[in-house]
Design a protein around this motif. Structure first.
Motif, mmCIF file in Angstrom:
data_model
loop_
_atom_site.group_PDB
_atom_site.id
_atom_site.type_symbol
_atom_site.label_atom_id
_atom_site.label_comp_id
_atom_site.label_asym_id
_atom_site.label_seq_id
_atom_site.Cartn_x
_atom_site.Cartn_y
_atom_site.Cartn_z
ATOM 1 N N ARG A 66 0.846 -1.196 0.000
ATOM 2 C CA ARG A 66 0.000 0.000 0.000
ATOM 3 C C ARG A 66 0.879 1.243 0.000
ATOM 4 N N GLN B 220 5.797 9.089 -0.697
ATOM 5 C CA GLN B 220 5.252 7.823 -0.212
ATOM 6 C C GLN B 220 5.766 6.725 -1.135
ATOM 7 N N GLU C 41 -9.617 8.390 1.152
ATOM 8 C CA GLU C 41 -9.444 7.507 -0.005
ATOM 9 C C GLU C 41 -9.133 8.315 -1.263
ATOM 10 N N TYR D 19 -5.425 9.235 -0.922
ATOM 11 C CA TYR D 19 -4.561 8.080 -1.170
ATOM 12 C C TYR D 19 -4.468 7.794 -2.666
ATOM 13 N N ASN E 163 -1.803 8.416 4.892
ATOM 14 C CA ASN E 163 -1.524 7.208 4.112
ATOM 15 C C ASN E 163 -2.359 6.036 4.611
ATOM 16 N N GLY E 164 -2.516 5.050 3.731
ATOM 17 C CA GLY E 164 -3.411 3.938 3.994
ATOM 18 C C GLY E 164 -2.953 2.968 5.051
ATOM 19 N N HIS F 107 2.405 4.389 1.320
ATOM 20 C CA HIS F 107 2.581 4.810 2.708
ATOM 21 C C HIS F 107 3.897 5.571 2.854
#
Length: 260
Positions: free
Chosen positions: A91, A235, A204, A207, A184-185, A93
């Motif tokens: 993911r 990220q 969302e 992201y 971040n997710g 991040h």
């Protein structure tokens, strides 16, 4: 030393440097300048570096951080062994944003790389912020978000309150002054003062914004690549296509400051 840009968004490859042999102050300053300019730099051909060499080089950038619940390799506190991709690493991040002072930067040295797969992507979270509408930028500037440690923290026996922090949704880089998205997710649970359900649509959207192709550099690893990235304005996400092939990298992380 030669510097070649990797993409329009961010990233550069540096060659002609032998870090194991040591670099003088002028070369080190040039490396730091490239880092601030391109946000992600790959210093190629560093397979001769030992864990001690990596720690010594990292110490020139600042104070090495020992992860609170992921173990270091034996005898080298601060050097983490990174293995195959996981759902967390796949993911988008930034690292350890649940900390009061999230890392300023990380450096990852490739030891064993599969024949195919296992690339890492980095995104320019500052450019993703810059391209938002003025109205949304103004709104985001008033918001803070809650960041919490992952299930790994719970497995290590850490109290949730010890791995929970509130940070601005948009942080300002302490050196360049540039603003970047800082949610971040992996770690952001909700907007402070909002419910998780209310927070989800906005989070969302942000992201997905970070992951847009025009903000991304995808790095194809070679053994000996030392990649250094700015955790304050980028990220990253691993591509999980190794097919179970061995993939080993050594990561060292540097303490940062409290986001503002």
């Amino acid at each position: 030393m030669r510097i070649d840009r990797c993409s329009a968004a961010l990233g550069a490859i540096l060659t002609g440097v032998d870090l194991a042999a040591g670099v003088d102050d002028e070369t080190f300053d040039a490396i730091q300048d490239a880092f601030l300019t391109y946000q992600v730099i790959c210093i190629r051909g560093q397979q001769a570096m030992t864990p001690d060499d990596q720690l010594a080089f990292a110490a020139r950038w600042g104070e090495v951080s020992v992860h609170p619940y992921v173990p270091s390799i034996e005898g080298h506190p601060g050097v983490m062994k990174i293995h195959e991709p996981t759902p967390l690493t796949q993911r988008w991040h930034a690292d350890t944003t649940h900390a009061e002072q999230p890392p300023a930067l990380s450096m990852l040295l490739a030891r064993v790389i599969p024949e195919v797969g296992g690339d890492t992507m980095w995104s320019n979270a500052a450019q993703a912020y810059d391209d938002l509408s003025p109205g949304l930028r103004a709104t985001l500037g008033t918001l803070r978000a809650v960041h919490q440690g992952t299930t790994l923290a719970q497995s290590a026996g850490l109290d949730r309150r010890a791995v929970t922090q509130t940070h601005p949704v948009v942080r300002t880089h302490p050196v360049t002054g540039r603003k970047a998205l800082f949610v971040n997710g992996d770690y952001t649970s909700h907007i402070d003062g909002w419910s998780p359900e209310e927070s989800a649509p906005l989070l969302e959207y942000l992201y997905a914004r970070v992951g847009r192709a025009e903000y991304v550099y995808r790095h194809k690893w070679q053994v000996g690549d030392l990649v250094i990235w700015d955790n304050r304005c980028t990220q990253h996400a691993v591509v999980g296509d190794t097919g179970g092939a061995e993939r080993v990298l050594h990561r060292v992380t540097l303490f940062g400051d409290r986001p503002v």
